[in-house]
Write an enzyme that holds these catalytic residues in place. Structure first.
Site, mmCIF file in Angstrom:
data_model
loop_
_atom_site.group_PDB
_atom_site.id
_atom_site.type_symbol
_atom_site.label_atom_id
_atom_site.label_comp_id
_atom_site.label_asym_id
_atom_site.label_seq_id
_atom_site.Cartn_x
_atom_site.Cartn_y
_atom_site.Cartn_z
ATOM 1 N N ASP A 123 46.486 49.193 50.223
ATOM 2 C CA ASP A 123 45.532 48.365 49.481
ATOM 3 C C ASP A 123 45.381 48.920 48.077
ATOM 4 O O ASP A 123 44.513 49.729 47.834
ATOM 5 C CB ASP A 123 44.200 48.336 50.225
ATOM 6 C CG ASP A 123 43.147 47.511 49.510
ATOM 7 O OD1 ASP A 123 43.504 46.737 48.614
ATOM 8 O OD2 ASP A 123 41.947 47.651 49.841
ATOM 9 N N ASP A 137 48.445 36.479 46.891
ATOM 10 C CA ASP A 137 47.532 37.605 46.687
ATOM 11 C C ASP A 137 47.541 38.453 47.968
ATOM 12 O O ASP A 137 48.191 38.106 48.946
ATOM 13 C CB ASP A 137 46.130 37.049 46.383
ATOM 14 C CG ASP A 137 45.179 38.092 45.778
ATOM 15 O OD1 ASP A 137 45.553 39.279 45.674
ATOM 16 O OD2 ASP A 137 44.056 37.711 45.419
ATOM 17 N N ASP A 148 43.292 48.979 40.895
ATOM 18 C CA ASP A 148 42.249 49.933 41.309
ATOM 19 C C ASP A 148 42.246 50.153 42.813
ATOM 20 O O ASP A 148 42.797 49.366 43.583
ATOM 21 C CB ASP A 148 40.868 49.477 40.814
ATOM 22 C CG ASP A 148 40.403 48.156 41.414
ATOM 23 O OD1 ASP A 148 41.271 47.278 41.682
ATOM 24 O OD2 ASP A 148 39.194 47.985 41.642
ATOM 25 N N HIS A 197 40.554 51.434 53.135
ATOM 26 C CA HIS A 197 39.214 51.862 52.732
ATOM 27 C C HIS A 197 38.731 53.024 53.604
ATOM 28 O O HIS A 197 37.572 53.427 53.528
ATOM 29 C CB HIS A 197 38.185 50.719 52.782
ATOM 30 C CG HIS A 197 38.402 49.661 51.739
ATOM 31 N ND1 HIS A 197 37.375 48.916 51.191
ATOM 32 C CD2 HIS A 197 39.517 49.222 51.125
ATOM 33 C CE1 HIS A 197 37.871 48.066 50.308
ATOM 34 N NE2 HIS A 197 39.175 48.231 50.258
ATOM 35 N N HIS A 213 46.230 44.343 42.704
ATOM 36 C CA HIS A 213 45.281 45.063 41.859
ATOM 37 C C HIS A 213 45.621 46.538 41.701
ATOM 38 O O HIS A 213 46.224 47.162 42.573
ATOM 39 C CB HIS A 213 43.839 44.864 42.323
ATOM 40 C CG HIS A 213 43.546 45.317 43.725
ATOM 41 N ND1 HIS A 213 43.109 46.578 44.023
ATOM 42 C CD2 HIS A 213 43.597 44.659 44.912
ATOM 43 C CE1 HIS A 213 42.902 46.689 45.328
ATOM 44 N NE2 HIS A 213 43.203 45.536 45.895
ATOM 45 N N GLU A 255 39.466 44.816 41.054
ATOM 46 C CA GLU A 255 39.278 43.948 42.223
ATOM 47 C C GLU A 255 38.264 44.524 43.189
ATOM 48 O O GLU A 255 37.491 43.798 43.795
ATOM 49 C CB GLU A 255 40.619 43.739 42.931
ATOM 50 C CG GLU A 255 40.581 42.711 44.074
ATOM 51 C CD GLU A 255 40.098 43.247 45.405
ATOM 52 O OE1 GLU A 255 39.751 42.434 46.274
ATOM 53 O OE2 GLU A 255 40.042 44.483 45.592
ATOM 54 N N GLU A 256 38.244 45.842 43.325
ATOM 55 C CA GLU A 256 37.355 46.457 44.316
ATOM 56 C C GLU A 256 35.883 46.334 43.907
ATOM 57 O O GLU A 256 35.000 46.624 44.705
ATOM 58 C CB GLU A 256 37.732 47.924 44.545
ATOM 59 C CG GLU A 256 39.139 48.121 45.122
ATOM 60 C CD GLU A 256 39.286 47.623 46.554
ATOM 61 O OE1 GLU A 256 38.294 47.155 47.137
ATOM 62 O OE2 GLU A 256 40.410 47.698 47.087
HETATM 63 ZN ZN LIG Z 1 42.646 45.187 47.911
#
Ligand SMILES: [Zn+2]
Ligand SMILES: *[C@@H]1O[C@H](CO)[C@@H](O)[C@H](O)[C@H]1NC(C)=O
Ligand SMILES: *[C@@H]1O[C@H](CO)[C@@H](O)[C@H](O)[C@H]1NC(C)=O
Length: 503
Positions: A157, A218, A127, A465, A125, A191-192
């Site tokens: 990520d 994925d 984003d 995150h 992803h 995705e987030e």
């Molecule tokens: Zn992710």
């Protein structure tokens, strides 16, 4: 990965009990690509320099998903222009078709020379989650290189995966690679948040075209290093399923009145009692259903005494293990549908009987249960018709992807791991308790594997995150190498010999 980092944490704790697996069986036949010899995964100093600079440039574009319907569309558009510049061959090769989906997501269709081979899909992803600068050693969107690491939001990520996939293909194309097996590359924009614009639309497009996939790769697993005191060797965790999710609103409505002459129960009291019952009555312990028990049994022998003995004799110790897993809130999340009361609203004025009380409860559904079953259990536990249930959003747990000798995608990952990471002999199927874009693709294949070919230490894990997310230049190069090998390995055929041993 939207909270997919939790996969790692959960697994880590389970593994205090402990896990591992070695199975060197190979499900793939090393049939060489037609007429072409294998292209070695060796990159020149110029190529290596260019690949790390490209990752830094990707990190500098702040493709942040802030909240529902809140994206940085400027950054997303800029990212689209950026990949055109960074990977020119992807856009001018005759057997590659590029499509923009939902304005900012991208789908590449790479046509292989052998249409009899079922295609596969690589996804990542665009984003990232927000990254306020406070607490970071370097600005989170600087892409700064320091001490051998590239720093910034998205380095683990998931721009590392996105860039490694595109970079590997770009390098293969400069070496005149033509795939035998077709594949897709899907890059989602959101995705987030939910994947409703990216993955969902891309999946719908592929479904409308009648595509069926051999497997999907994925994000959502890593090579875990140093998480478990009893396990000296790092091991690869490939997540084969994800928990489901249910956001349930509980509501109690009463006639408002003056607090000087109150009824015996108010909406707040009734709702509070219901919430209390739910917290005191956890949903059933499902140890024994779903992949966890099998995984523990498979891995038993990798552990020192007494864990190995306990895990080899679950017929005897099953009930003990089942209870032990409940005692830690992280392992608890692996064996049951969890109940988290996340919001509570009630009351309008100090002297008014509240007309409405509402709460939102977030359930994460165990792979062996469904949304419907959970709602039924919750209703029974509350046992009060005055409490109304409203489903705000829900999806079932994802099907468990196969990880046996015949599972093409899993075996391909194993084979590629063995050549790129010779030190990693252990591969364990895992359960992801967070969620990824994968759930949008379940109609397209039974084999969904969530795995990033990157070593992850506990410190790196908390940066996802969180603060100071970074990847070493070497780890990123190895990730490119992995994708470079994987794409070529996928050109082999699936072995058709009968299944040799049941576990
Ligand atoms: Zn992710
Ligand atoms: C959105 O991205 C652009 C660059 O593409 C950047 O200049 C801008 O500051 C970003 N906006 C926010 C709110 O982060
Ligand atoms: C899967 O296919 C069914 C039947 O066509 C459809 O209703 C459903 O929305 C699809 N699911 C996804 C996630 O695309």
């Amino acid at each position: 990965m939207a909270r997919a980092f939790v996969c790692v944490r959960v697994l880590a704790t389970v593994l205090l009990l402990n896990i591992s697996i070695v199975s060197r069986s190979m499900g793939l036949r090393g049939k060489e690509r037609q007429g072409a010899s294998r292209i070695p995964s060796e990159f020149s100093p110029e190529e290596r320099f260019a690949m790390k600079e490209a990752l830094k440039d990707a990190i500098k574009i702040p493709t942040v998903s802030f909240g529902p319907e809140e994206f940085n569309t400027t950054a997303l558009a800029e990212f689209g222009e950026f990949i055109h510049k960074a990977f020119p061959n992807l856009f001018k090769t005759s057997f590659i078709q590029h499509e923009v989906v939902s304005e900012y997501s991208h789908l590449f269709t790479v046509r292989g020379s052998d249409p009899s081979l079922q295609p596969y899909l690589l996804t990542a992803h665009i984003d990232v989650v927000p990254a306020p600068e406070e607490g970071w050693e370097v600005p989170p969107f600087s892409g700064l290189e320091r001490d051998g690491f590239i720093h910034g939001r998205g380095t683990l990520d998931n721009k590392n995966s996105l860039m490694a996939i595109l970079q590997a293909l770009e390098l293969l194309l400069t070496r005149n690679y033509v795939p035998r097996r077709s594949f897709f590359i899907a890059l989602g924009q959101d995705e987030e948040l939910s994947g409703n614009y990216g993955a969902q639309k891309i999946s719908a497009l592929l479904q409308a075209r009648g595509v069926q996939l051999a497997f999907i790769m994925d994000e959502g697993g890593f090579i875990l290093d140093g998480f478990f005191p009893s396990l000296k060797k790092p091991f690869a965790m490939v997540s084969v399923t994800e928990k489901g999710s249910l956001n349930l609103k509980l509501q109690v409505k009463m006639t408002p009145g003056h607090s000087s002459a109150p009824p015996a129960e108010t909406s707040i009291g009734i709702l509070a009692a219901a919430v209390s019952r739910l917290e005191k009555t956890p949903l059933p312990n499902m140890f024994g259903d779903g992949p966890l028990k099998t995984t523990l049994q498979l891995l038993a022998n990798e552990f020192p005494f007494p864990s190995n003995m306990v895990l080899n004799n679950l017929w005897l110790f099953g009930p003990l293990v089942k209870r032990l897993l409940e005692r830690n809130y992280i392992t608890n999340a692996l064996i049951r549908t969890t109940t988290a009361v996340t919001m509570f609203h009630a009351g309008i004025k100090m002297n008014v009987i509240p007309p409405v009380a509402e709460t939102v409860i977030n359930f994460r559904i165990h792979p062996a249960q469904t949304v419907e079953e959970v709602i039924e259990l919750v209703k029974n536990n509350i046992a009060d018709d005055r409490v109304q249930l409203h489903v705000l959003s829900a999806f079932d747990p994802l099907p468990i992807s196969p990880s046996d000798d015949q599972a093409f995608g899993y075996q391909l990952l194993r084979q590629t791991l063995q050549s790129v990471f010779p030190d990693v002999s252990i591969i364990a199927p895992g359960v992801c308790i967070g969620n990824t874009d994968s759930r949008h693709y379940t109609n397209l294949t039974t084999g969904i594997y969530r795995f990033n070919p990157v070593y992850l230490q506990p410190q790196g894990f908390s940066s996802i995150h969180g603060l100071n997310e970074k990847i070493s230049v070497q780890a990123y190069e190895t990730q490119v190498k992995f994708m470079f090998e994987l794409i070529q390995n996928a050109d082999t055929e699936q072995r058709s010999s009968p299944h040799q041993h049941e576990l």
